[in-house]
Design a protein around this motif. Structure first.
Motif, mmCIF file in Angstrom:
data_model
loop_
_atom_site.group_PDB
_atom_site.id
_atom_site.type_symbol
_atom_site.label_atom_id
_atom_site.label_comp_id
_atom_site.label_asym_id
_atom_site.label_seq_id
_atom_site.Cartn_x
_atom_site.Cartn_y
_atom_site.Cartn_z
ATOM 1 N N GLU A 148 0.843 -1.209 0.000
ATOM 2 C CA GLU A 148 0.000 0.000 0.000
ATOM 3 C C GLU A 148 0.876 1.256 0.000
ATOM 4 N N LEU A 149 1.905 1.256 0.831
ATOM 5 C CA LEU A 149 2.756 2.435 0.959
ATOM 6 C C LEU A 149 3.597 2.685 -0.296
ATOM 7 N N TYR A 150 4.138 1.621 -0.919
ATOM 8 C CA TYR A 150 4.938 1.886 -2.119
ATOM 9 C C TYR A 150 4.052 2.287 -3.288
ATOM 10 N N ASN A 151 2.814 1.808 -3.332
ATOM 11 C CA ASN A 151 1.896 2.276 -4.369
ATOM 12 C C ASN A 151 1.584 3.764 -4.188
ATOM 13 N N GLU A 152 1.410 4.183 -2.950
ATOM 14 C CA GLU A 152 1.169 5.601 -2.670
ATOM 15 C C GLU A 152 2.411 6.427 -2.995
ATOM 16 N N ALA A 153 3.589 5.915 -2.667
ATOM 17 C CA ALA A 153 4.829 6.639 -2.957
ATOM 18 C C ALA A 153 4.989 6.876 -4.452
#
Length: 147
Positions: free
Chosen positions: A44-49
């Protein structure tokens, strides 16, 4: 002043790029009883990044600038360091929190620059990013049992 804003936006492009790679590392190498929780969270976090990276780069382009686009530049300009590949699961979470705090500080100073030059659209874009990672940092602290 506008040139200084563009420089800071490029530092953010670099930071989001390094964070994207670092979060992938953590996603791939997290282990232990929290594997399923953190494996999904890091995705989730790397997709947001990557979305943030693209938004800031496109903002630079829309203002007539040129976003930095090489790994060498990203490593030189980033506010955070790349992963070592030796972090424990707890260290991964602690480092992510620390990285988010560094990014929030950078976002704040860049929003101030944007306000000084009257660029409220850039300010709004960065504020939304700030709010999101502030929430993620809070959740990760709660995960570790930190107040």
């Amino acid at each position: 002043m506008a040139q200084e804003l563009n420089k800071e936006l490029n530092n953010l492009v670099s930071t989001w790029s390094v964070l994207y790679t670092k979060l992938h590392n953590y996603h791939w190498y997290v282990t232990g009883s929290a594997f399923f929780t953190l494996h999904a969270k890091y995705e989730e976090l790397y997709n947001e990044a990557t979305l943030n990276l693209d938004e800031v780069a496109e903002r630079i382009l829309s203002k007539g600038g040129k976003p930095v686009a090489t790994l060498k530049e990203h490593l030189e300009l980033s506010y955070i360091e790349e992963a070592t590949g030796k972090e424990t699961t707890v260290e991964m979470v602690e480092t992510t929190i620390s990285d988010f705090e560094k990014i929030m500080k950078a976002l704040n100073s860049t929003m101030e620059l944007a306000a000084e030059v009257g660029d409220d659209r850039t300010e709004d874009l960065l504020n939304a990013m700030y709010q999101s990672i502030e929430k993620h940092a809070w959740m990760l602290k709660a995960f570790l049992g930190n107040k």
